[in-house]
Design a protein around this motif. Structure first.
Motif, PDB file in Angstrom:
ATOM      1  N   LEU A  34       0.991  -1.452   0.223  1.00 49.94           N
ATOM      2  CA  LEU A  34       0.127   0.110  -0.102  1.00 49.94           C
ATOM      3  C   LEU A  34       1.154   1.457  -0.230  1.00 49.94           C
ATOM      4  CD1 LEU A  34      -2.096  -1.332   2.301  1.00 49.94           C
ATOM      5  CD2 LEU A  34      -3.482  -0.577   0.377  1.00 49.94           C
ATOM      6  N   GLY A  35       1.650   0.913   0.497  1.00 51.03           N
ATOM      7  CA  GLY A  35       2.912   2.684   0.389  1.00 51.03           C
ATOM      8  C   GLY A  35       2.051   3.245   1.384  1.00 51.03           C
ATOM      9  N   GLY A  36       2.532   4.241   0.933  1.00 50.55           N
ATOM     10  CA  GLY A  36       1.789   5.755   1.891  1.00 50.55           C
ATOM     11  C   GLY A  36       2.454   6.397   3.440  1.00 50.55           C
ATOM     12  N   THR A  37       0.826   6.313   3.727  1.00 49.54           N
ATOM     13  CA  THR A  37       0.798   6.248   5.238  1.00 49.54           C
ATOM     14  C   THR A  37       1.506   4.509   6.140  1.00 49.54           C
ATOM     15  OG1 THR A  37      -1.757   5.934   5.227  1.00 49.54           O
ATOM     16  CG2 THR A  37      -0.786   8.734   5.428  1.00 49.54           C
ATOM     17  N   HIS A  38       0.929   4.053   4.947  1.00 46.81           N
ATOM     18  CA  HIS A  38       1.087   2.655   5.361  1.00 46.81           C
ATOM     19  C   HIS A  38       2.170   2.604   5.590  1.00 46.81           C
ATOM     20  CE1 HIS A  38      -2.953   2.006   3.714  1.00 46.81           C
ATOM     21  NE2 HIS A  38      -3.413   1.267   5.038  1.00 46.81           N
ATOM     22  N   VAL A  39       3.790   2.925   5.469  1.00 42.45           N
ATOM     23  CA  VAL A  39       5.208   2.303   5.503  1.00 42.45           C
ATOM     24  C   VAL A  39       6.015   3.390   6.671  1.00 42.45           C
ATOM     25  CG1 VAL A  39       5.403   1.244   4.352  1.00 42.45           C
ATOM     26  CG2 VAL A  39       5.333   3.197   3.432  1.00 42.45           C
ATOM     27  N   GLU A  40       5.183   4.390   7.192  1.00 42.21           N
ATOM     28  CA  GLU A  40       5.709   5.302   7.964  1.00 42.21           C
ATOM     29  C   GLU A  40       6.364   4.701   9.302  1.00 42.21           C
ATOM     30  OE1 GLU A  40       2.818   8.119   8.841  1.00 42.21           O
ATOM     31  OE2 GLU A  40       2.945   9.009   7.054  1.00 42.21           O
ATOM     32  N   PRO A  41       7.523   4.987   9.575  1.00 44.74           N
ATOM     33  CA  PRO A  41       8.280   4.480  10.923  1.00 44.74           C
ATOM     34  C   PRO A  41       7.530   4.463  12.012  1.00 44.74           C
ATOM     35  CG  PRO A  41       9.126   6.242   9.434  1.00 44.74           C
ATOM     36  CD  PRO A  41       8.126   6.114   8.785  1.00 44.74           C
ATOM     37  N   ARG A  42       6.683   5.418  12.670  1.00 46.46           N
ATOM     38  CA  ARG A  42       6.018   5.055  13.545  1.00 46.46           C
ATOM     39  C   ARG A  42       4.538   3.815  13.396  1.00 46.46           C
ATOM     40  NH1 ARG A  42       0.583   5.339  15.806  1.00 46.46           N
ATOM     41  NH2 ARG A  42       0.261   5.819  17.633  1.00 46.46           N
ATOM     42  N   HIS A  43       4.270   4.494  12.577  1.00 45.99           N
ATOM     43  CA  HIS A  43       2.993   2.574  12.015  1.00 45.99           C
ATOM     44  C   HIS A  43       3.481   1.321  11.964  1.00 45.99           C
ATOM     45  CE1 HIS A  43      -0.602   0.536  10.442  1.00 45.99           C
ATOM     46  NE2 HIS A  43       0.261   0.139  10.094  1.00 45.99           N
ATOM     47  N   LEU A  44       4.814   0.613  11.396  1.00 47.29           N
ATOM     48  CA  LEU A  44       5.516  -0.271  10.979  1.00 47.29           C
ATOM     49  C   LEU A  44       6.379  -0.552  12.748  1.00 47.29           C
ATOM     50  CD1 LEU A  44       7.456   0.448   7.679  1.00 47.29           C
ATOM     51  CD2 LEU A  44       5.514  -0.729   8.476  1.00 47.29           C
ATOM     52  N   ARG A  45       6.787   0.730  13.655  1.00 48.12           N
ATOM     53  CA  ARG A  45       7.028   0.155  14.611  1.00 48.12           C
ATOM     54  C   ARG A  45       5.463  -0.615  15.666  1.00 48.12           C
ATOM     55  NH1 ARG A  45      10.159   5.585  14.262  1.00 48.12           N
ATOM     56  NH2 ARG A  45      12.230   4.315  13.692  1.00 48.12           N
ATOM     57  N   LEU A  46       4.790   0.371  15.124  1.00 48.04           N
ATOM     58  CA  LEU A  46       3.980  -0.164  15.998  1.00 48.04           C
ATOM     59  C   LEU A  46       2.965  -1.212  15.974  1.00 48.04           C
ATOM     60  CD1 LEU A  46       1.716   0.264  18.476  1.00 48.04           C
ATOM     61  CD2 LEU A  46      -0.170   1.494  16.969  1.00 48.04           C
ATOM     62  N   ILE A  47       3.018  -2.084  14.927  1.00 52.35           N
ATOM     63  CA  ILE A  47       2.673  -3.517  14.053  1.00 52.35           C
ATOM     64  C   ILE A  47       3.570  -3.671  14.544  1.00 52.35           C
ATOM     65  CG2 ILE A  47       3.088  -2.790  12.348  1.00 52.35           C
ATOM     66  CD1 ILE A  47       0.757  -4.011  10.939  1.00 52.35           C
ATOM     67  N   LEU A  48       5.164  -3.900  14.339  1.00 54.54           N
ATOM     68  CA  LEU A  48       5.735  -4.710  14.429  1.00 54.54           C
ATOM     69  C   LEU A  48       6.128  -5.176  16.150  1.00 54.54           C
ATOM     70  CD1 LEU A  48       8.608  -4.446  11.980  1.00 54.54           C
ATOM     71  CD2 LEU A  48       6.653  -5.323  11.942  1.00 54.54           C
ATOM     72  N   SER A  49       5.938  -4.293  16.814  1.00 53.23           N
ATOM     73  CA  SER A  49       5.670  -4.118  18.216  1.00 53.23           C
ATOM     74  C   SER A  49       4.567  -4.857  18.591  1.00 53.23           C
ATOM     75  CB  SER A  49       5.714  -3.066  18.814  1.00 53.23           C
ATOM     76  OG  SER A  49       7.253  -1.523  18.708  1.00 53.23           O
ATOM     77  N   CYS A  50       4.089  -4.710  18.325  1.00 54.42           N
ATOM     78  CA  CYS A  50       2.577  -5.825  18.249  1.00 54.42           C
ATOM     79  C   CYS A  50       3.095  -6.998  18.457  1.00 54.42           C
ATOM     80  CB  CYS A  50       1.540  -5.074  17.606  1.00 54.42           C
ATOM     81  SG  CYS A  50      -0.329  -6.043  18.535  1.00 54.42           S
ATOM     82  N   SER A  51       3.321  -7.135  17.095  1.00 52.20           N
ATOM     83  CA  SER A  51       3.818  -8.709  16.830  1.00 52.20           C
ATOM     84  C   SER A  51       4.626  -9.168  17.782  1.00 52.20           C
ATOM     85  CB  SER A  51       3.851  -9.015  15.387  1.00 52.20           C
ATOM     86  OG  SER A  51       5.061  -9.424  14.653  1.00 52.20           O
ATOM     87  N   GLU A  52       5.356  -8.519  18.069  1.00 55.74           N
ATOM     88  CA  GLU A  52       6.365  -9.472  18.959  1.00 55.74           C
ATOM     89  C   GLU A  52       5.978  -9.863  20.469  1.00 55.74           C
ATOM     90  OE1 GLU A  52       9.792 -10.257  18.587  1.00 55.74           O
ATOM     91  OE2 GLU A  52       9.784 -10.471  16.441  1.00 55.74           O
ATOM     92  N   LEU A  53       5.165  -8.508  20.909  1.00 52.16           N
ATOM     93  CA  LEU A  53       4.337  -8.488  22.146  1.00 52.16           C
ATOM     94  C   LEU A  53       3.780  -9.751  21.601  1.00 52.16           C
ATOM     95  CD1 LEU A  53       3.756  -4.472  23.256  1.00 52.16           C
ATOM     96  CD2 LEU A  53       4.931  -6.676  24.672  1.00 52.16           C
ATOM     97  N   CYS A  54       3.213 -10.018  20.834  1.00 54.34           N
ATOM     98  CA  CYS A  54       1.963 -11.525  21.190  1.00 54.34           C
ATOM     99  C   CYS A  54       2.934 -12.617  21.515  1.00 54.34           C
ATOM    100  CB  CYS A  54       1.209 -10.891  19.686  1.00 54.34           C
ATOM    101  SG  CYS A  54       0.078  -9.507  19.541  1.00 54.34           S
ATOM    102  N   GLN A  55       4.163 -12.440  20.345  1.00 60.58           N
ATOM    103  CA  GLN A  55       4.600 -13.739  20.362  1.00 60.58           C
ATOM    104  C   GLN A  55       5.133 -13.989  21.837  1.00 60.58           C
ATOM    105  OE1 GLN A  55       8.163 -14.308  18.200  1.00 60.58           O
ATOM    106  NE2 GLN A  55       7.657 -16.464  17.363  1.00 60.58           N
TER     107      GLN A  55
END
Length: 111
Positions: A34-55
């Motif tokens: 999708l690019g654009g706002t979907h690849v902004e650092p804040r969003h990517l850090r949040l979604i990857l942090s969520c993934s790691e915490l869930c694991q």
């Protein structure tokens, strides 16, 4: 069900593992496409942090340590934030739903 686990914990483990996979897949596939706002650092850090915490939450519950309550509390908060951010950006319904379910399950386990 995982051995020696109550049904609620087993469900939470499953919800965490689904959310872990969904967030990671969404970040690495959907957001990049999708690019654009979907690849902004804040969003990517949040979604990857969520993934790691869930694991991590799933693993601590599988180990059987009481420390799972603390990480489940944080996991629920981050999942809720991730759910809201993915909903705000749009086109990530499966991630929104996975985060919502995981946040609910983790809140119960943190209590």
């Amino acid at each position: 069900m995982y051995s020696n686990q109550m049904p609620e914990m087993s469900e939470c483990i499953d919800d965490c593992l689904v959310c872990h996979r969904e967030c990671l897949d969404t970040a690495m596939q959907r957001c990049i496409e999708l690019g654009g706002t979907h690849v902004e650092p804040r969003h990517l850090r949040l979604i990857l942090s969520c993934s790691e915490l869930c694991q991590a939450a799933a693993r601590l519950m599988m180990i059987g340590t009481e420390h799972h309550r603390q990480i489940c509390r944080v996991c629920a908060e981050v999942c809720k934030e991730c759910e809201e951010d993915c909903a705000r950006l749009g086109d990530m319904e499966s991630c929104v739903e996975a985060c919502r379910r995981c946040a609910e399950s983790c809140r119960k386990m943190a209590a």
